[in-house]
Design a protein around this motif. Sequence first.
Motif, PDB file in Angstrom:
ATOM      1  N   TYR A  51      62.754  -7.175 -34.259  1.00  0.00           N
ATOM      2  CA  TYR A  51      62.117  -6.133 -35.033  1.00  0.00           C
ATOM      3  C   TYR A  51      62.716  -6.025 -36.425  1.00  0.00           C
ATOM      4  N   ALA A  52      61.842  -5.921 -37.400  1.00  0.00           N
ATOM      5  CA  ALA A  52      62.255  -5.567 -38.750  1.00  0.00           C
ATOM      6  C   ALA A  52      62.112  -4.054 -38.877  1.00  0.00           C
ATOM      7  N   TYR A  53      62.977  -3.428 -39.665  1.00  0.00           N
ATOM      8  CA  TYR A  53      62.922  -1.976 -39.777  1.00  0.00           C
ATOM      9  C   TYR A  53      63.695  -1.519 -41.002  1.00  0.00           C
ATOM     10  N   THR A  54      63.424  -0.274 -41.388  1.00  0.00           N
ATOM     11  CA  THR A  54      64.182   0.393 -42.442  1.00  0.00           C
ATOM     12  C   THR A  54      65.096   1.409 -41.777  1.00  0.00           C
ATOM     13  N   VAL A  55      66.330   1.486 -42.238  1.00  0.00           N
ATOM     14  CA  VAL A  55      67.267   2.450 -41.672  1.00  0.00           C
ATOM     15  C   VAL A  55      68.001   3.182 -42.783  1.00  0.00           C
ATOM     16  N   GLU A  56      68.034   4.493 -42.658  1.00  0.00           N
ATOM     17  CA  GLU A  56      68.856   5.308 -43.553  1.00  0.00           C
ATOM     18  C   GLU A  56      70.167   5.574 -42.830  1.00  0.00           C
ATOM     19  N   HIS A  57      71.238   5.084 -43.399  1.00  0.00           N
ATOM     20  CA  HIS A  57      72.557   5.133 -42.768  1.00  0.00           C
ATOM     21  C   HIS A  57      73.399   6.195 -43.474  1.00  0.00           C
ATOM     22  N   TRP A  58      73.866   7.178 -42.685  1.00  0.00           N
ATOM     23  CA  TRP A  58      74.692   8.261 -43.237  1.00  0.00           C
ATOM     24  C   TRP A  58      75.947   8.405 -42.399  1.00  0.00           C
ATOM     25  N   THR A  59      77.080   8.534 -43.073  1.00  0.00           N
ATOM     26  CA  THR A  59      78.353   8.716 -42.386  1.00  0.00           C
ATOM     27  C   THR A  59      79.169   9.779 -43.116  1.00  0.00           C
ATOM     28  N   ARG A  60      79.811  10.640 -42.338  1.00  0.00           N
ATOM     29  CA  ARG A  60      80.743  11.606 -42.910  1.00  0.00           C
ATOM     30  C   ARG A  60      82.086  11.429 -42.232  1.00  0.00           C
ATOM     31  N   ASN A  61      83.099  11.196 -43.032  1.00  0.00           N
ATOM     32  CA  ASN A  61      84.460  11.017 -42.547  1.00  0.00           C
ATOM     33  C   ASN A  61      85.338  12.024 -43.280  1.00  0.00           C
ATOM     34  N   GLY A  62      85.620  13.125 -42.595  1.00  0.00           N
ATOM     35  CA  GLY A  62      86.322  14.205 -43.281  1.00  0.00           C
ATOM     36  C   GLY A  62      85.390  14.838 -44.301  1.00  0.00           C
ATOM     37  N   GLU A  63      85.809  14.870 -45.551  1.00  0.00           N
ATOM     38  CA  GLU A  63      84.979  15.428 -46.615  1.00  0.00           C
ATOM     39  C   GLU A  63      84.158  14.360 -47.330  1.00  0.00           C
ATOM     40  N   ASN A  64      84.326  13.120 -46.961  1.00  0.00           N
ATOM     41  CA  ASN A  64      83.646  12.021 -47.649  1.00  0.00           C
ATOM     42  C   ASN A  64      82.347  11.652 -46.937  1.00  0.00           C
ATOM     43  N   GLU A  65      81.262  11.577 -47.691  1.00  0.00           N
ATOM     44  CA  GLU A  65      79.965  11.210 -47.146  1.00  0.00           C
ATOM     45  C   GLU A  65      79.469   9.925 -47.809  1.00  0.00           C
ATOM     46  N   THR A  66      78.826   9.093 -46.990  1.00  0.00           N
ATOM     47  CA  THR A  66      78.277   7.825 -47.466  1.00  0.00           C
ATOM     48  C   THR A  66      76.844   7.696 -46.987  1.00  0.00           C
TER      49      THR A  66
END
Length: 243
Positions: A51-66
């Motif tokens: 499968y091909a797909y689009t993914v929105e990847h979000w990570t929070r580590n402490g106060e840092n968000e990506t």
Amino acid sequence: MNFSFFRAAAAVCAFTLLLSPASAETAPEGTSLTLLTQAAQKAEDFAHYRYAYTVEHWTRNGENETTLTLRFDPRLEGDARWQVLTPAEEALNKPQQKALKQLRKGEMEDSPILYDSLDDMIGDAELVSESETEAVYVAQLDDDDAPKDALEVFITLNKPGAYISSIELKSKKPFKPAPVAKVKKLVQTQRFAAPEGDGPALIVTSEAHIEGEAMFKSFSTDTRQTFSGIEQVEVAVEESDEG
């Protein structure tokens, strides 16, 4: 395509280092268990596809968000399989570059799109609660890489739609995924949309919360991946596993 909760949880560890009550009237357990088995088999029937797909990847580590949004396409080769949509790849900061590197190392690819490979787990699952619309089962994670008796999986069956709507991995007690790391709490939930036509149920979101200690430092990490634009493509298994 192997569905492994513990490997996904271990990936979260590496990145940080790096039920509802039953109603008064319930349907017979045998009926829901049959639907559960059929739902797992439906996914297994489509496991040879990619499968091909689009993914929105979000990570929070402490106060840092990506946050970054990518398109995965198994028909492409090597790093080209993961195309950065936003922000522009040349504009990624260091945390975003690290996340992209982890993804390109093959820690996710297209394995979470289906909930296949649940047959063994379903065989030992126990009914937790049941209503007219849902049945919740619990199973112990049987994986050679998983810590013994530390993790359990809750599987929620949507009975009218005859598909698995969510699978939740939870820690029952602290465990050590590596000599220098200890996980005190882990919850990972994958939610799936109702099938379209005769197709399988496909993933919508994958969320994880993990906290513990690594390299003698405490950590708490939240990760969310939102999937869209899922497209079934024909790629030989050998091809899709290369790169």
